[in-house]
Design a protein around this motif. Structure first.
Motif, PDB file in Angstrom:
ATOM      1  N   GLN A 279      -0.558   4.356  12.054  1.00  0.00           N
ATOM      2  CA  GLN A 279      -1.311   5.461  11.451  1.00  0.00           C
ATOM      3  C   GLN A 279      -0.612   5.900  10.467  1.00  0.00           C
ATOM      4  OE1 GLN A 279      -3.175   7.694  14.863  1.00  0.00           O
ATOM      5  NE2 GLN A 279      -1.207   7.265  15.723  1.00  0.00           N
ATOM      6  N   GLU A 280       0.721   5.627  10.083  1.00  0.00           N
ATOM      7  CA  GLU A 280       1.435   6.066   8.947  1.00  0.00           C
ATOM      8  C   GLU A 280       1.056   5.166   7.953  1.00  0.00           C
ATOM      9  OE1 GLU A 280       5.637   6.250   9.961  1.00  0.00           O
ATOM     10  OE2 GLU A 280       6.002   5.403   7.893  1.00  0.00           O
ATOM     11  N   MET A 281       0.546   3.997   8.103  1.00  0.00           N
ATOM     12  CA  MET A 281       0.123   3.141   6.954  1.00  0.00           C
ATOM     13  C   MET A 281      -1.229   3.209   6.862  1.00  0.00           C
ATOM     14  SD  MET A 281       0.582  -0.862   8.576  1.00  0.00           S
ATOM     15  CE  MET A 281       2.129  -0.725   9.416  1.00  0.00           C
ATOM     16  N   GLY A 282      -1.740   4.224   7.446  1.00  0.00           N
ATOM     17  CA  GLY A 282      -3.342   4.503   7.291  1.00  0.00           C
ATOM     18  C   GLY A 282      -4.269   3.583   8.304  1.00  0.00           C
ATOM     19  N   LEU A 283      -3.815   2.983   9.254  1.00  0.00           N
ATOM     20  CA  LEU A 283      -4.546   2.327  10.294  1.00  0.00           C
ATOM     21  C   LEU A 283      -5.142   3.625  11.127  1.00  0.00           C
ATOM     22  CD1 LEU A 283      -2.533  -0.705  11.238  1.00  0.00           C
ATOM     23  CD2 LEU A 283      -4.679  -0.873   9.964  1.00  0.00           C
ATOM     24  N   LYS A 284      -6.556   3.098  11.543  1.00  0.00           N
ATOM     25  CA  LYS A 284      -7.082   4.047  12.537  1.00  0.00           C
ATOM     26  C   LYS A 284      -7.088   3.449  14.119  1.00  0.00           C
ATOM     27  CE  LYS A 284     -11.102   6.489  13.426  1.00  0.00           C
ATOM     28  NZ  LYS A 284     -12.701   6.427  13.576  1.00  0.00           N
ATOM     29  N   ARG A 356       1.903  -3.890   7.186  1.00  0.00           N
ATOM     30  CA  ARG A 356       2.160  -2.957   5.967  1.00  0.00           C
ATOM     31  C   ARG A 356       2.125  -3.828   4.696  1.00  0.00           C
ATOM     32  NH1 ARG A 356       6.837   1.309   5.853  1.00  0.00           N
ATOM     33  NH2 ARG A 356       7.858  -0.701   5.890  1.00  0.00           N
ATOM     34  N   GLU A 357       2.761  -4.880   4.676  1.00  0.00           N
ATOM     35  CA  GLU A 357       2.788  -5.592   3.388  1.00  0.00           C
ATOM     36  C   GLU A 357       1.550  -5.997   3.243  1.00  0.00           C
ATOM     37  OE1 GLU A 357       5.329  -9.040   3.726  1.00  0.00           O
ATOM     38  OE2 GLU A 357       6.961  -7.745   4.351  1.00  0.00           O
ATOM     39  N   VAL A 358       0.723  -6.511   3.979  1.00  0.00           N
ATOM     40  CA  VAL A 358      -0.566  -7.370   4.036  1.00  0.00           C
ATOM     41  C   VAL A 358      -1.607  -6.095   3.365  1.00  0.00           C
ATOM     42  CG1 VAL A 358      -2.679  -8.115   4.892  1.00  0.00           C
ATOM     43  CG2 VAL A 358      -0.422  -9.121   5.325  1.00  0.00           C
ATOM     44  N   ILE A 359      -1.482  -4.868   3.744  1.00  0.00           N
ATOM     45  CA  ILE A 359      -2.278  -3.925   3.729  1.00  0.00           C
ATOM     46  C   ILE A 359      -1.954  -3.203   2.343  1.00  0.00           C
ATOM     47  CG2 ILE A 359      -3.038  -1.348   3.866  1.00  0.00           C
ATOM     48  CD1 ILE A 359      -2.851  -1.970   7.057  1.00  0.00           C
ATOM     49  N   LYS A 360      -0.648  -3.132   1.836  1.00  0.00           N
ATOM     50  CA  LYS A 360      -0.232  -2.646   0.593  1.00  0.00           C
ATOM     51  C   LYS A 360      -0.814  -3.638  -0.607  1.00  0.00           C
ATOM     52  CE  LYS A 360       4.037   0.032   0.293  1.00  0.00           C
ATOM     53  NZ  LYS A 360       5.377  -0.237   0.220  1.00  0.00           N
TER      54      LYS A 360
END
Lengths: 363, 363
Positions: A279-284, A356-360
């Motif tokens: 959730q911290e990295m923006g996933l729902k 997180r890396e992949v999303i970033k």
């Protein structure tokens, strides 16, 4: 891939060396030797302890689908009534399976991001009067845990129905009191929280259920009827898998040695890490409330700027394997399996870092 | 005993280290990886080669009883007719299993020390007109090999019946041409001549059989219907056992490397040693004629001055484990299993030496 660098599939999970070591021995015949039946009995006792039950334990060969079928086929005849309590694909799946052999199966459904509503179950069941009520403890595709099994079990027994529960992907990672929940037939898989190969299936069966099983008298590979007194009579309907039985013994002993309390705490902590980090990295989170989220598997929506295929490929390129989804959830919801051997803080942290890396990178 | 010093049980047989080494790897998820489906396909191709067939191969999880049920349940509906060609416990067993789900099953039987009589089968089937005819290639309890499967298969096809054959304990030790014998559904176990754990079951299914399977449309763990195109569609009805699939690959590759011809010659030689040595020491072969005796298992009468229990205990005290029997043969006939890994000249010679000692001692 033949092996995962970071494996977070919600079953089959990674099987630790200590458990695979069961295959180092060239065992004798499981049909004949006292030692096999002693081992079988030991596994029954350990499972009873894990489940807080005095119900008999049956351990059969084959993947967990074999006992999902067994539970239905051994308790229901054509045209009899069953009510599937559903908050997910496996919940509804019970009704589809039962209909396939002529059972009159109703479904009491809530959206897949919720957990069952006990009042709705009561109203539906009181009117429908099913012989069997089914429920699913952990809906693996939704990443939800049905925390109100005790309420549903009480309803089933109040209305005289047998209560069948799929706890394939929860038990061993979450505490469950089978007797307090009135579970007549409980179903456990080997390749989830027990960290085994998908070669064994474990059922807990109450006295009420045995009586129904005898009256239905179903015959087939999935039949329970000849398994009631296996260690006493030293006879089984087919040759059992000694290696897997030993592997199960190692797995259950590991849980008892770590203590179930610590095992459950480990699952909870790792699940919390997964939810918080995600959730911290923006996933729902897919479950409507964190309270419904299972300690064994976490389901998130696929990030909006990815298709599932793109997302999965990017993760796999970095050595991370996670679970996609099925049916209406396919392509929309993905899952991180942190059960059994994979309920490991460092492993999950590493996996979440890759996500997180992949999303970033795409942000 | 947990392990045998000299193990000559007619299945489950000793599993060689090379095959158990499949469990050294922590495999990925069989649901998801191309490598698993490639392995599955490779095993299909190797099995087709072993069976001389172009029929599709289905490899499922669970012990061989699962496919004995599958073959019946997927091809027969209630009240339909089946004829069980029987010269032993498993032959008659097919009829009992089919009756358990309402099939009108006839039995064309000969004494258990003989092999089926093709003319009798023809007469019975012509009159009865079954939808399915079943037969057993190696009757393990009797130690007999049904050498006239081709004749029975020709009869089945002449009369428009499907031909279902249990070759659980023969294939891999005896040459069998599935297509020449018109076998529509062929059934192979893993813990016999393939020297695997009892965790996989292998079926060969003809186009004619697939059509019947589709029309019967049976649902259950034993159902074949969703297995027709597994490697093409990358989907299976449940999570498969990658370790066992790899073990099967090792086993089939071993047979191909040794060459099937040499493997069959090895089985024949060892069987001959067993028969000759046994008869030399005064044992009486159970099959009426040596010609009926299977190259995978030899059945002798229990020596007259022993009960089976006494005989078995005396052998076990010297480290030898052999097979007793079931049903009408229990206590009367014992078996030496020299199949797969146990089709070993030295092993069988050592075992027979122990038998000779025990017999001599009491003489």
């Amino acid at each position: 891939m033949e092996r995962y660098k970071i494996g977070l599939i919600p079953g089959p999970v990674s099987v630790p060396t200590e458990i695979r070591d069961a295959w180092k021995i060239d065992y004798a015949s499981s049909d004949l030797e006292d030692e096999f039946f002693t081992l079988y009995h030991e596994n029954q006792t350990l499972t009873q302890k894990l489940l807080h039950t005095r119900n008999k334990i049956v351990i059969t060969s084959g993947e967990a689908m074999s006992i999902l079928w067994a539970a239905l086929k051994c308790t229901l005849k054509q045209n009899e009534k069953m009510l599937a309590v559903s908050s997910g694909l496996f919940g509804t799946g019970f009704a589809e399976m039962a209909r396939a052999f002529g059972v009159n199966a109703g479904v009491c459904e809530v959206p897949y991001d919720e957990i069952p509503d006990a009042q709705k179950v009561y109203d539906h069941a009181k009117n429908f009067r099913p012989k069997v009520i089914t429920a699913v403890h952990c809906e693996t595709p939704s990443g939800t845990l049905t925390t109100n099994l005790a309420e549903i079990g009480a309803i089933a027994h109040e209305l005289g129905a047998l209560f069948v529960v799929d706890f394939v992907s929860s038990v061993g990672g979450v505490d469950l009191d089978v007797d307090a929940c009135n579970i007549d037939v409980g179903l456990l898989g080997s390749q989830k929280c027990l960290s085994l190969t998908p070669s064994l299936s474990i059922s807990s069966i109450s006295q009420r259920a045995w009586e129904v099983i005898k009256s239905v008298n179903y015959s087939g590979y999935e039949a329970y009827k000849d398994w009631e007194d296996v260690p006493e009579i030293h006879y089984m309907p087919y040759t059992h898998d000694w290696h897997s039985m030993k592997a199960l013994n190692i797995s259950l002993s590991r849980i008892m040695n770590e203590t179930p309390e610590k095992v459950y705490a480990r699952h909870s902590e790792v699940a919390k890490l997964c939810r918080d980090f995600g959730q911290e990295m923006g996933l729902k989170l897919f479950p409507k409330s964190e309270y419904f989220s299972s300690p064994t598997v976490t389901a998130f929506y696929v990030p909006e700027n990815f298709t599932w295929k793109e997302f999965d490929s990017a993760l796999r390129e970095r050595g991370l394997a996670i679970g996609g989804n099925y049916g209406v959830l396919a392509g929309k919801v993905f899952r991180i399996g942190h059960m059994g051997n994979q309920a490991d803080y460092e492993l999950v942290k590493n996996g979440m870092n890759v996500i997180r890396e992949v999303i970033k990178e795409r942000a």
